[in-house]
Design a protein around this motif. Structure first.
Motif, PDB file in Angstrom:
ATOM      1  N   ASP A  48      20.201  63.794 -16.227  1.00 27.63           N
ATOM      2  CA  ASP A  48      20.568  63.182 -17.553  1.00 27.63           C
ATOM      3  C   ASP A  48      21.784  63.690 -18.118  1.00 27.63           C
ATOM      4  O   ASP A  48      22.515  63.035 -18.873  1.00 27.63           O
ATOM      5  N   HIS A  49      21.981  65.104 -18.221  1.00 23.66           N
ATOM      6  CA  HIS A  49      22.991  65.776 -18.833  1.00 23.66           C
ATOM      7  C   HIS A  49      24.366  65.230 -17.954  1.00 23.66           C
ATOM      8  O   HIS A  49      25.390  65.031 -18.711  1.00 23.66           O
ATOM      9  N   VAL A  50      24.356  65.207 -16.719  1.00 24.78           N
ATOM     10  CA  VAL A  50      25.529  64.868 -15.724  1.00 24.78           C
ATOM     11  C   VAL A  50      25.899  63.884 -16.232  1.00 24.78           C
ATOM     12  O   VAL A  50      27.299  63.331 -16.318  1.00 24.78           O
ATOM     13  N   PHE A  51      25.262  62.720 -16.368  1.00 28.01           N
ATOM     14  CA  PHE A  51      25.673  61.132 -16.751  1.00 28.01           C
ATOM     15  C   PHE A  51      25.709  61.006 -18.158  1.00 28.01           C
ATOM     16  O   PHE A  51      26.369  59.992 -18.361  1.00 28.01           O
ATOM     17  N   ALA A  52      25.083  61.777 -19.040  1.00 23.55           N
ATOM     18  CA  ALA A  52      25.296  61.153 -20.451  1.00 23.55           C
ATOM     19  C   ALA A  52      26.539  62.162 -21.118  1.00 23.55           C
ATOM     20  O   ALA A  52      26.895  61.692 -22.013  1.00 23.55           O
ATOM     21  N   ALA A  53      26.433  63.502 -20.620  1.00 18.56           N
ATOM     22  CA  ALA A  53      27.238  64.616 -21.674  1.00 18.56           C
ATOM     23  C   ALA A  53      28.142  65.176 -21.017  1.00 18.56           C
ATOM     24  O   ALA A  53      29.028  65.766 -21.617  1.00 18.56           O
ATOM     25  N   MET A  54      28.199  65.137 -19.624  1.00 18.74           N
ATOM     26  CA  MET A  54      29.033  66.177 -18.900  1.00 18.74           C
ATOM     27  C   MET A  54      30.416  65.959 -19.095  1.00 18.74           C
ATOM     28  O   MET A  54      30.698  64.664 -18.945  1.00 18.74           O
ATOM     29  N   LYS A  55      31.298  66.778 -19.221  1.00 18.42           N
ATOM     30  CA  LYS A  55      32.783  66.461 -19.537  1.00 18.42           C
ATOM     31  C   LYS A  55      33.602  67.026 -18.699  1.00 18.42           C
ATOM     32  O   LYS A  55      33.419  68.373 -18.205  1.00 18.42           O
ATOM     33  N   GLU A  56      34.804  66.738 -18.407  1.00 20.13           N
ATOM     34  CA  GLU A  56      35.860  67.558 -17.600  1.00 20.13           C
ATOM     35  C   GLU A  56      35.890  69.117 -18.568  1.00 20.13           C
ATOM     36  O   GLU A  56      35.907  69.008 -19.561  1.00 20.13           O
ATOM     37  N   LYS A  57      36.159  69.952 -17.867  1.00 20.97           N
ATOM     38  CA  LYS A  57      36.556  71.493 -18.165  1.00 20.97           C
ATOM     39  C   LYS A  57      35.253  72.126 -18.670  1.00 20.97           C
ATOM     40  O   LYS A  57      35.166  73.289 -19.126  1.00 20.97           O
ATOM     41  N   PRO A  84      41.584  73.273  -4.174  1.00 20.89           N
ATOM     42  CA  PRO A  84      40.632  74.340  -4.355  1.00 20.89           C
ATOM     43  C   PRO A  84      39.369  73.854  -4.965  1.00 20.89           C
ATOM     44  O   PRO A  84      39.478  72.686  -5.950  1.00 20.89           O
ATOM     45  N   GLY A  85      38.090  74.412  -4.768  1.00 20.33           N
ATOM     46  CA  GLY A  85      36.973  73.598  -5.470  1.00 20.33           C
ATOM     47  C   GLY A  85      35.997  73.195  -4.424  1.00 20.33           C
ATOM     48  O   GLY A  85      36.212  73.013  -3.432  1.00 20.33           O
ATOM     49  N   ILE A  86      34.796  72.764  -5.114  1.00 23.34           N
ATOM     50  CA  ILE A  86      33.756  72.095  -4.161  1.00 23.34           C
ATOM     51  C   ILE A  86      33.631  70.839  -4.820  1.00 23.34           C
ATOM     52  O   ILE A  86      33.520  70.421  -6.223  1.00 23.34           O
ATOM     53  N   GLU A  87      32.905  69.851  -3.869  1.00 33.11           N
ATOM     54  CA  GLU A  87      32.624  68.574  -4.242  1.00 33.11           C
ATOM     55  C   GLU A  87      31.190  68.356  -4.297  1.00 33.11           C
ATOM     56  O   GLU A  87      30.515  68.787  -3.068  1.00 33.11           O
ATOM     57  N   LEU A  88      30.540  67.815  -4.917  1.00 35.47           N
ATOM     58  CA  LEU A  88      29.389  67.296  -4.962  1.00 35.47           C
ATOM     59  C   LEU A  88      28.950  65.747  -5.539  1.00 35.47           C
ATOM     60  O   LEU A  88      29.652  65.376  -6.126  1.00 35.47           O
ATOM     61  N   HIS A  89      27.862  65.410  -4.806  1.00 31.38           N
ATOM     62  CA  HIS A  89      27.387  63.952  -5.038  1.00 31.38           C
ATOM     63  C   HIS A  89      26.029  63.811  -5.658  1.00 31.38           C
ATOM     64  O   HIS A  89      25.000  64.249  -5.077  1.00 31.38           O
ATOM     65  N   ILE A  90      26.088  63.603  -7.026  1.00 31.64           N
ATOM     66  CA  ILE A  90      24.744  63.826  -7.740  1.00 31.64           C
ATOM     67  C   ILE A  90      24.207  62.610  -8.177  1.00 31.64           C
ATOM     68  O   ILE A  90      25.050  61.717  -8.952  1.00 31.64           O
ATOM     69  N   ARG A  91      23.086  62.335  -7.763  1.00 33.41           N
ATOM     70  CA  ARG A  91      22.373  60.905  -8.172  1.00 33.41           C
ATOM     71  C   ARG A  91      21.778  61.067  -9.609  1.00 33.41           C
ATOM     72  O   ARG A  91      21.000  62.202  -9.751  1.00 33.41           O
ATOM     73  N   HIS A  92      21.692  60.062 -10.422  1.00 29.83           N
ATOM     74  CA  HIS A  92      21.083  60.182 -11.611  1.00 29.83           C
ATOM     75  C   HIS A  92      19.608  59.841 -11.363  1.00 29.83           C
ATOM     76  O   HIS A  92      19.228  58.927 -10.853  1.00 29.83           O
ATOM     77  N   MET A  93      18.810  60.765 -11.795  1.00 35.68           N
ATOM     78  CA  MET A  93      17.355  60.504 -11.738  1.00 35.68           C
ATOM     79  C   MET A  93      16.877  60.358 -13.374  1.00 35.68           C
ATOM     80  O   MET A  93      16.708  61.350 -14.074  1.00 35.68           O
ATOM     81  N   PRO A  94      16.794  59.085 -13.855  1.00 34.51           N
ATOM     82  CA  PRO A  94      16.469  59.020 -15.102  1.00 34.51           C
ATOM     83  C   PRO A  94      15.395  59.881 -15.646  1.00 34.51           C
ATOM     84  O   PRO A  94      14.218  59.981 -15.035  1.00 34.51           O
ATOM     85  N   GLY A  95      15.292  60.434 -16.878  1.00 30.52           N
ATOM     86  CA  GLY A  95      14.295  61.510 -17.220  1.00 30.52           C
ATOM     87  C   GLY A  95      14.662  62.723 -16.634  1.00 30.52           C
ATOM     88  O   GLY A  95      13.852  63.759 -17.160  1.00 30.52           O
ATOM     89  N   GLY A  96      15.589  62.931 -15.936  1.00 33.67           N
ATOM     90  CA  GLY A  96      15.820  64.460 -15.073  1.00 33.67           C
ATOM     91  C   GLY A  96      16.426  65.343 -15.924  1.00 33.67           C
ATOM     92  O   GLY A  96      17.436  64.899 -16.689  1.00 33.67           O
ATOM     93  N   LYS A  97      16.079  66.484 -15.998  1.00 32.66           N
ATOM     94  CA  LYS A  97      16.784  67.577 -16.922  1.00 32.66           C
ATOM     95  C   LYS A  97      18.259  67.645 -16.716  1.00 32.66           C
ATOM     96  O   LYS A  97      18.922  67.590 -17.740  1.00 32.66           O
ATOM     97  N   PHE A  98      18.656  67.730 -15.264  1.00 31.76           N
ATOM     98  CA  PHE A  98      20.079  68.150 -15.150  1.00 31.76           C
ATOM     99  C   PHE A  98      20.749  66.893 -15.214  1.00 31.76           C
ATOM    100  O   PHE A  98      21.990  66.729 -15.621  1.00 31.76           O
TER     101      PHE A  98
END
Ligand SMILES: Cc1cc2nc3c(=O)[nH]c(=O)nc-3n(C[C@H](O)[C@H](O)[C@H](O)COP(=O)(O)OP(=O)(O)OC[C@H]3O[C@@H](n4cnc5c(N)ncnc54)[C@H](O)[C@@H]3O)c2cc1C
Ligand code: FES
Length: 346
Positions: A179-188, A163-177
């Motif tokens: 930056d969060h995915v690569f620095a702070a996003m956590k499982e759950k 179940p669920g969807i898969e995304l491939h997210i490239r880091h864009m330094p200085g990018g609002k979203f």
């Protein structure tokens, strides 16, 4: 007050309220007009107006030039009607539009495929599944009201196994979203998404051979389309060209090679533009769309599906149609436009 919008040659019609962009009205009523950025930056929604009066909000000249506007072309994402309108759009499909839903999602895994690409899995509430066409995307709804789009990298049927969807997210330094995915996003972590959106999916009413062109994470929706083709036993000849700066950017080579071994109709051509000596790269080099042109001097009998960096999508569309005879209505694309691209609007 509302106006009637008729789309030829499909003959499908919808109504647009005064001041409402034509694309927003079409999406609201389940009419599959083509689009990408929804913000006047990519040109994917450009179509010919046969009758009527439309004015445009802010948009980029590369999406719609003054000459194109004078010749009767419009951008539906930022064009509003001032009369009944007749449009020509050969890409409009009768494909059923799935309902667009807002939903909370939980991050179930975060895997770094390369230092700057994160494979993110999201689970829907109560292991619900999302109905979409392989190739479509979802939008994250950020707390400040902004939105960011990411293409599903798994075909819909795979949700039955996992179940669920898969995304491939490239880091864009200085990018609002990102930056969060690569620095702070956590499982759950809980996020809110809305979808499915987009007109980038396989046209199954055609038997033409398929050329797929991915740049960077533009591979994600093409991966979903390949999974969909395998699941549905679609055996049209297909070739995937995947371009990156360095070999490491082609982050799922093993996955593709496994599909090529299982699907006799599928070929894979990796293309690297800036290999370093230590990469030991012996494959194709240069720009990915140019590799396609080197192999196909005549694309008049093909369909092309291109995804990723706007410059690659624009170059592919221009050169494939002008130099290799690809019919304009056989080019399907999602340009991954960012805030930096949108800031260039006139
Ligand atoms: C249909 C669609 C599908 C997409 N699918 C994917 C996908 O599957 N995978 C993927 O990786 N991406 C995808 N994208 C791109 C994605 O939506 C984001 O645009 C991207 O991830 C950047 O988001 P961000 O918030 O981190 O950066 P943003 O905040 O958008 O910033 C991007 C860059 O621009 C700079 N910037 C921000 N604002 C400005 C400004 N006003 N002027 C100049 N520069 C500015 C930032 O510093 C940063 O470097 C897709 C886009 C579209 C339209
Ligand atoms: S969708 Fe209209 S210009 Fe991108």
């Amino acid at each position: 007050m509302s106006f009637n919008v008729n789309v030829l040659p499909s003959g499908r019609s919808f109504s647009a309220n005064e001041g409402e962009p034509l694309l927003a009205a079409a999406i609201r009523q389940g009419i599959g007009l083509p689009y990408g950025c929804k913000d006047g930056a990519c040109g994917s929604c450009k179509c010919k107006m046969l009758e009527g009066q439309v004015t445009h909000g802010a948009h980029q000249l590369k999406a719609l030039s003054a000459e194109e506007e004078a010749a009767g072309f419009i951008l539906t994402c930022c064009g509003v009607a001032h009369s009944d309108v007749v449009l020509e759009s050969r890409q409009v499909t009768d494909e059923s539009a799935f309902p667009i839903r807002k939903m909370p999602v939980r991050v179930t895994s975060l895997v770094r495929a390369t230092p700057d690409v994160m494979v993110v899995r999201l689970q829907l509430p109560a292991s619900d599944t999302m109905k979409y066409h392989a190739g479509q995307y979802v939008e994250f709804l950020l707390r400040d009201g902004d939105r960011r789009s990411y293409s599903m990298a798994n075909a819909p049927y795979t949700q039955l196994e996992t179940p669920g969807i898969e995304l491939h997210i490239r880091h864009m330094p200085g990018g609002k979203f990102t930056d969060h995915v690569f620095a702070a996003m956590k499982e759950k972590e809980i996020q809110r998404v809305e979808g499915p959106y987009g007109s980038f999916f396989l046209r199954e009413d055609s038997a033409k051979p398929i050329v797929m062109v991915a740049s960077g994470t533009g591979f994600a929706p093409l991966k979903a389309i390949i999974e969909h083709m395998q699941f549905k036993h679609i055996v049209r000849p297909a070739v995937l060209y995947w371009g990156g700066r360095r070999p490491i950017d082609l982050y799922m080579t093993d996955w593709i090679e496994a599909r090529v071994a299982e699907m006799p109709n599928l070929r894979y051509v990796p293309v690297v533009s800036d290999a370093l000596p230590e990469d030991g790269w012996r494959g194709r080099t240069g720009f990915v769309h140019q590799a396609v042109l080197e192999d196909f001097s005549d694309l008049s009998g093909h369909q092309v599906y291109t995804c990723g960096a706007p410059i690659v999508v624009e170059s592919a569309q221009r050169d494939f149609t002008e130099l290799a005879g690809l019919p304009t209505e056989e080019f399907f694309a999602d340009a991954f436009t960012t805030e930096a691209d949108k800031a260039l609007k006139t």
